[in-house]
Scaffold this motif. Structure first.
Motif, PDB file in Angstrom:
ATOM      1  N   CYS A 156       3.463  -3.746   9.470  1.00  0.00           N
ATOM      2  CA  CYS A 156       2.901  -3.072   8.302  1.00  0.00           C
ATOM      3  C   CYS A 156       1.707  -2.276   8.787  1.00  0.00           C
ATOM      4  CB  CYS A 156       2.460  -4.030   7.208  1.00  0.00           C
ATOM      5  SG  CYS A 156       1.680  -3.105   5.860  1.00  0.00           S
ATOM      6  N   ARG A 157       1.891  -0.980   8.903  1.00  0.00           N
ATOM      7  CA  ARG A 157       0.828  -0.142   9.451  1.00  0.00           C
ATOM      8  C   ARG A 157      -0.352  -0.017   8.480  1.00  0.00           C
ATOM      9  NH1 ARG A 157      -2.920   1.853  10.395  1.00  0.00           N
ATOM     10  NH2 ARG A 157      -3.508   3.607  11.715  1.00  0.00           N
ATOM     11  N   CYS A 158      -0.112  -0.308   7.196  1.00  0.00           N
ATOM     12  CA  CYS A 158      -1.235  -0.306   6.258  1.00  0.00           C
ATOM     13  C   CYS A 158      -2.006  -1.618   6.340  1.00  0.00           C
ATOM     14  CB  CYS A 158      -0.748  -0.075   4.835  1.00  0.00           C
ATOM     15  SG  CYS A 158       0.042   1.526   4.617  1.00  0.00           S
ATOM     16  N   THR A 176      -1.142  -4.896   5.406  1.00  0.00           N
ATOM     17  CA  THR A 176      -1.137  -5.750   4.209  1.00  0.00           C
ATOM     18  C   THR A 176      -0.809  -7.215   4.521  1.00  0.00           C
ATOM     19  OG1 THR A 176       1.217  -5.397   3.750  1.00  0.00           O
ATOM     20  CG2 THR A 176      -0.306  -3.796   2.809  1.00  0.00           C
ATOM     21  N   LEU A 196       3.838   4.416   9.317  1.00  0.00           N
ATOM     22  CA  LEU A 196       5.188   3.861   9.521  1.00  0.00           C
ATOM     23  C   LEU A 196       6.274   4.894   9.210  1.00  0.00           C
ATOM     24  CD1 LEU A 196       6.368   1.347  10.651  1.00  0.00           C
ATOM     25  CD2 LEU A 196       6.608   0.444   8.352  1.00  0.00           C
ATOM     26  N   GLN A 256       0.880  -1.174   0.000  1.00  0.00           N
ATOM     27  CA  GLN A 256       0.000   0.000   0.000  1.00  0.00           C
ATOM     28  C   GLN A 256       0.917   1.223   0.000  1.00  0.00           C
ATOM     29  OE1 GLN A 256      -3.534  -0.177   2.474  1.00  0.00           O
ATOM     30  NE2 GLN A 256      -3.740  -2.358   2.096  1.00  0.00           N
ATOM     31  N   CYS A 257       1.212   1.792   1.167  1.00  0.00           N
ATOM     32  CA  CYS A 257       2.123   2.944   1.120  1.00  0.00           C
ATOM     33  C   CYS A 257       3.524   2.517   0.730  1.00  0.00           C
ATOM     34  CB  CYS A 257       2.135   3.689   2.447  1.00  0.00           C
ATOM     35  SG  CYS A 257       3.178   2.951   3.719  1.00  0.00           S
ATOM     36  N   GLY A 258       3.856   1.254   0.961  1.00  0.00           N
ATOM     37  CA  GLY A 258       5.140   0.727   0.526  1.00  0.00           C
ATOM     38  C   GLY A 258       6.282   0.932   1.496  1.00  0.00           C
ATOM     39  N   TYR A 259       6.065   1.708   2.532  1.00  0.00           N
ATOM     40  CA  TYR A 259       7.176   2.107   3.396  1.00  0.00           C
ATOM     41  C   TYR A 259       7.794   0.918   4.131  1.00  0.00           C
ATOM     42  CZ  TYR A 259       9.778   5.348   6.390  1.00  0.00           C
ATOM     43  OH  TYR A 259      10.765   6.052   7.043  1.00  0.00           O
ATOM     44  N   CYS A 260       6.970  -0.021   4.535  1.00  0.00           N
ATOM     45  CA  CYS A 260       7.503  -1.191   5.264  1.00  0.00           C
ATOM     46  C   CYS A 260       8.039  -2.248   4.326  1.00  0.00           C
ATOM     47  CB  CYS A 260       6.408  -1.833   6.115  1.00  0.00           C
ATOM     48  SG  CYS A 260       5.192  -2.758   5.115  1.00  0.00           S
ATOM     49  N   GLN A 261       7.721  -2.130   3.027  1.00  0.00           N
ATOM     50  CA  GLN A 261       7.902  -3.290   2.149  1.00  0.00           C
ATOM     51  C   GLN A 261       9.353  -3.670   1.874  1.00  0.00           C
ATOM     52  OE1 GLN A 261       5.453  -5.201   1.901  1.00  0.00           O
ATOM     53  NE2 GLN A 261       3.627  -3.922   2.196  1.00  0.00           N
TER      54      GLN A 261
HETATM   55  S1  FES Z   1       2.526  -0.858   3.109  1.00  0.00           S
HETATM   56 FE1  FES Z   1       2.375   0.885   4.393  1.00  0.00          FE
HETATM   57  S2  FES Z   1       3.360   0.209   6.197  1.00  0.00           S
HETATM   58 FE2  FES Z   1       3.276  -1.572   4.988  1.00  0.00          FE
END
Ligand code: FES
Ligand code: FES
Lengths: 151, 735
Positions: A132-134, A136, B347, A98-103
């Motif tokens: 993963c705060r989104c 996923t 995050l 999703q936001c990709g930040y944790c990916q």
């Molecule tokens: S995709 Fe947003 S924190 Fe994992």
């Protein structure tokens, strides 16, 4: 300031840094390698997960001195040129991000898991602590399973 | 007001909206239900939210500038999107709309995020689940106009009538097979003297891409680590900076007691005082963090220093008026619920880059309300607005958080103070303790029943005040206050009434919000009031059903207001095998939610044998958003809402202790991890009909209800305090 030499994503680098400066900030601020993310700085969120000599580590709590002479791989070094690692491909196939930040961290954690355990069970996947705060997680689980099947 | 039974799904949204402004009496048509009112059920008149929900209001106010979206066509199409991408997939949905309309591969569409443009007014605010809803028509029209001009240009070039031409794969194609790519036509198509007919978007029945599951346009960039969030940008000379913050919320600096010692630390470049704390700028973030931790600061008191959870609870309990003694002639169900503060905790922590010079400033940050950010920063720096450039970057999650721009403002203040560009990053601890949070709330609900009917349903909510000073307030005061039904209610009450409605025929239905103003950092959180308010109501629905001796699904089926709602209920009951026997300590639970012209049902199974670690083991969700642009993205949003619901219902919240949240990291704020989430998730996207409804915030409330109901059925205990398992099971970080 002491100098440390190590390999990052196939290239040898030498940095001037205090011994206790964490590898995360050496990568991000001194080497401009921005794939590993800050999410907590204390080995809790796992957003920074990268590999040191092939094992998953959290560079936010690895002092740069510990990396000297060793091999660091970040998300940027995972693909083989334009050919994605099967885990990266599975992530695209399942549209995990999703936001990709944790990916980047999730992918590096999954690669390390599959290396030591080519056929992880649900319980093995549960042991991945990356936040993963989104939310996923369900797609991460599917992607790991399908990467395991193709590898 | 009479309840309309007219079939209204065919009503053109924009016509409806115009009509809503011009003649509010006809707003009954806003109820998209196609149901005939069931005679056996006591009808409730439509609530405000059924007439115009918050997403609509954003669309209403936005219309005059909605067509100012800029697309550039060469062999690829570039669209500058006046929204931000925070993970919700808006860039993908928009690229799909453009690719569809222009007959291009989606890979040929580049969507970039627009800098703050004040002329866009309210149309540059990402929130209220209205991005797809408000952009669907304008983008299709803009792209259709571009396509019309490309056809006209080819028609002139080849001296063929446009009706003989068509577009395919990024080119105009003639009957004899000649092709002209858009790139070769773009100059001619831009000629003002070119004559074109009226360009209409394709009929939706001809869509081949829109409505099909599509992978994110940035998927490859994400998995290779190439996405650039604010702090991944290289702005020349921008130095890592962190801020030491006060021991209590809104405290301020009295004195910095060891400035020289900190300046002498390795890598530290500058120390600066700003209204919210003390900035430390260094060569690396590691060194800035060491400097911040080493600072000795004397602080002034904050705004809520004496306040702890018990005080807040008491204030909220008192603020929600008590119900009178029950009427003995009818059956009554009363229930109270309480929800703790919840950190948005995206995050990527709050972060921004600022380069402030004497006569200008440039800012980079993931902002959902960049225009007001730009105006406020300009005012704070004493610069004219046109000397401040605000670049919107992709952000690592938001959930409402990035409606606020406090990080960008601090970065600007520090850059001004030290005379160099800075990269500002909040620590995770600060992000949880001094960041924004969903306000705590208290709920008193009463339902009365007689003769197999629900006669009345009343919900009194008391909530710590939600801070809306980021621009949604302007949207509402501009639009809602003109709706006569809302009149002069206070703004947040207008928002509350605009978003909350109970999707059941429960007779006389009444909602009331009392806000307790406390000077804390609150913000709307995904689903705003609905997560708690509607989540609690779904628990109440199970309690009413039980009192009436009815099965939760059968009861909902009987009392839901329309067939769309019943269809999602039926879908999860059947796909989730409702009523299947479950072992001891396990149970199913169900919840429904209807908002943003969309509706959803959620069925979960829970394993609550260990009450401290209950696990949702399975979830089945059905979702009807009218027309889903990207079903794959929609499923992702529902999955996110489910995970938020699992977290906030079972374990994730903030404890407030003497003016500060105790939680400071994900080891303490228990947002779900992989081991807390179901191994089996099924999401049913209902067939497309009508226009797109909202999706981003829809998923949470139904799932909250479903999880709480499953927990109740598994344990025999009705949960009333949320999160359900909420001990201080950690040693808090020092203040
Ligand atoms: S995709 Fe947003 S924190 Fe994992
Ligand atoms: S930043 Fe390294 S574990 Fe969180």
């Amino acid at each position: 300031m002491p100098k440390y030499t190590f390999t990052v994503n196939g290239e040898s680098v030498t940095v001037d840094a205090p011994a206790d400066l964490s590898l995360l900030w050496v990568l991000r601020d001194k080497l401009g390698i921005r794939g590993p993310k800050y999410g907590c700085g204390i080995d809790v969120c796992k957003a920074c997960t990268s590999h040191l000599d092939g094992e998953a580590v959290n560079p936010c709590v690895v002092p740069v001195a510990d990396a000297a002479g060793r091999t660091v791989t970040t998300i940027e070094g995972l693909a083989d040129g334009d050919t994605l690692h099967p885990v990266q491909q599975a992530w695209i196939d399942h549209d995990v991000a999703q936001c990709g930040y944790c990916q980047p961290g999730q992918i590096m954690a999954a690669v390390a898991l599959l290396k030591s355990n080519p056929n992880p069970t649900d319980a093995d996947i549960d042991a991945i602590e990356n936040v993963c705060r989104c939310g996923t997680y369900a797609r991460i689980r599917q992607a790991i399973k399908s990467a395991a099947a193709t590898m | 007001m009479a309840r309309s039974t007219k079939e209204s799904t065919g009503i053109e949204r924009r016509r409806f909206l115009t009509f809503l402004v011009a003649a509010p009496v006809l707003t009954v048509a806003a109820d998209l239900s196609t149901a005939k009112t069931a005679a056996a059920v006591v009808p409730s008149p439509p609530a405000v939210a059924e007439i115009a929900d918050i997403g609509d209001l954003g669309i209403l106010v936005g219309l005059p500038t909605a067509h100012m979206i800029v697309i550039e066509v060469t062999d690829t199409v570039r669209l500058r999107l006046p929204r931000t991408e925070v993970g919700q997939g808006i860039t993908t949905a928009v690229a799909m709309l453009v690719a569809e309309e222009l007959d291009l591969p989606i890979g040929a569409v580049a969507v970039t995020l627009e800098d703050a443009r004040p002329e866009l007014l309210f149309n540059q605010l990402t929130g209220s689940s209205n991005s797809v809803r408000s952009l669907y028509d304008p983008i299709r029209h803009v792209a259709a106009a571009a396509r019309g001009r490309l056809l006209a240009a080819a028609s002139t070039l080849w001296d063929l009538p446009t009706r003989k031409l068509h577009t395919r794969d990024g080119a105009v194609v003639a009957p004899d097979g000649r092709r002209a790519t858009y790139g070769t036509l773009t100059a001619a198509a831009a000629d003002r003297t070119l004559r074109t007919g009226a360009a209409q978007p394709k009929p939706e029945s001809e869509h081949t891409l829109v409505g099909t599951p599509t992978t994110r346009v940035d998927a490859r960039a994400i998995v290779t680590g190439q996405v650039r969030y604010a702090l991944d940008l290289d702005v020349p000379g921008a130095l890592p900076t962190m801020v030491r913050r006060p021991p209590t919320i809104n405290g301020s600096v009295r004195s910095v007691d060891n400035r020289a010692a900190v300046l002498a630390m390795p890598g530290v470049v500058a120390v600066s005082v700003i209204p919210t704390g003390v900035g430390v700028t260094a060569e690396t973030f590691g060194q800035a963090l060491d400097g911040k931790n080493a600072l000795e600061v004397t602080w002034n008191r904050g705004t809520v220093d004496d306040l702890s959870d018990s005080d807040i609870s008491a204030k909220l309990r008192n603020a929600a008026p008590r119900f009178p003694a029950p009427n003995p002639l009818v059956q009554t169900v009363d229930a109270d619920f309480e929800f703790a503060f919840v950190s948005h905790a995206p995050l990527e922590t709050n972060s921004a880059i600022a380069d402030v010079r004497a006569d200008r400033a440039e800012i980079w940050s993931g902002l959902k309300a960049p225009i007001i950010a730009r105006q406020t920063i300009a005012a704070a720096l004493g610069l004219p607005v046109d000397r401040v450039t605000v670049h919107v970057t992709q952000a690592g999650g938001s959930f409402g958080r990035r409606l606020f721009f406090d990080g960008a403002l601090e970065a600007a203040q520090i850059s001004r103070a030290i005379g160099r560009p800075v990269k500002l990053m909040w620590s995770r601890i600060d992000d949880m303790r001094h960041g924004r949070a969903r306000p705590a709330s208290h709920h008193k609900i009463r339902a009365t029943m007689a003769l197999g009917q629900v006669l009345s349903f009343e919900h009194r909510v008391a909530s710590v005040e939600t801070d809306f000073r980021h621009g949604i307030g302007e949207i509402l005061s501009a639009a809602v206050t003109h709706l006569p039904i809302i009149g002069n209610l206070a703004f947040s009450q207008a928002l509350f009434l605009t978003t909350i409605h109970t999707p059941y025929h429960f007779g006389a239905t009444k909602h009331q919000l009392s806000e307790v103003p406390l000077k804390m950092h609150t913000a709307s959180f995904r689903s705003v009031y609905s997560a708690n308010t509607r989540g609690a109501e779904e628990i109440m629905v199970d309690l009413i059903a039980e009192k009436m001796g009815k099965d939760p699904v059968a009861f909902r089926h009987e009392f839901l207001k329309n067939d769309r709602q019943r269809a999602v209920l039926d879908a999860v009951a059947s796909a989730g095998n409702w009523g299947r026997p479950m072992p001891d300590g396990h149970a199913q639970g169900i919840g429904i939610h209807d908002e943003y012209k969309s509706c959803t049902a959620c069925l979960v199974e829970i394993d609550a044998r260990d009450r401290a670690e209950p696990r949702v083991t399975k979830a089945v969700i059905a979702v009807d958003v009218g027309k889903p642009v990207n079903p794959r993205g929609l499923e992702a949003q529902m999955l996110g809402g489910l995970t938020d619901a699992i977290s906030t219902t079972l374990r994730a919240g903030l404890h407030i202790d003497k003016g500060l949240p105790l939680e400071g990291s994900y080891s303490q704020f228990h947002y779900a991890r992989q081991k807390n989430t179901p191994t089996d998730v099924k999401i049913v996207v209902m067939p497309a009909h009508g226009k797109p409804g909202g999706a981003g915030e829809l998923g949470l409330p139904a799932a909250v209800g479903a999880i709480a109901n499953a927990y109740r059925r598994a344990t025999g205990t009705t949960p009333t305090l949320f999160p359900i398992h909420f001990p201080v099971d950690f040693e808090p970080f020092p203040r």
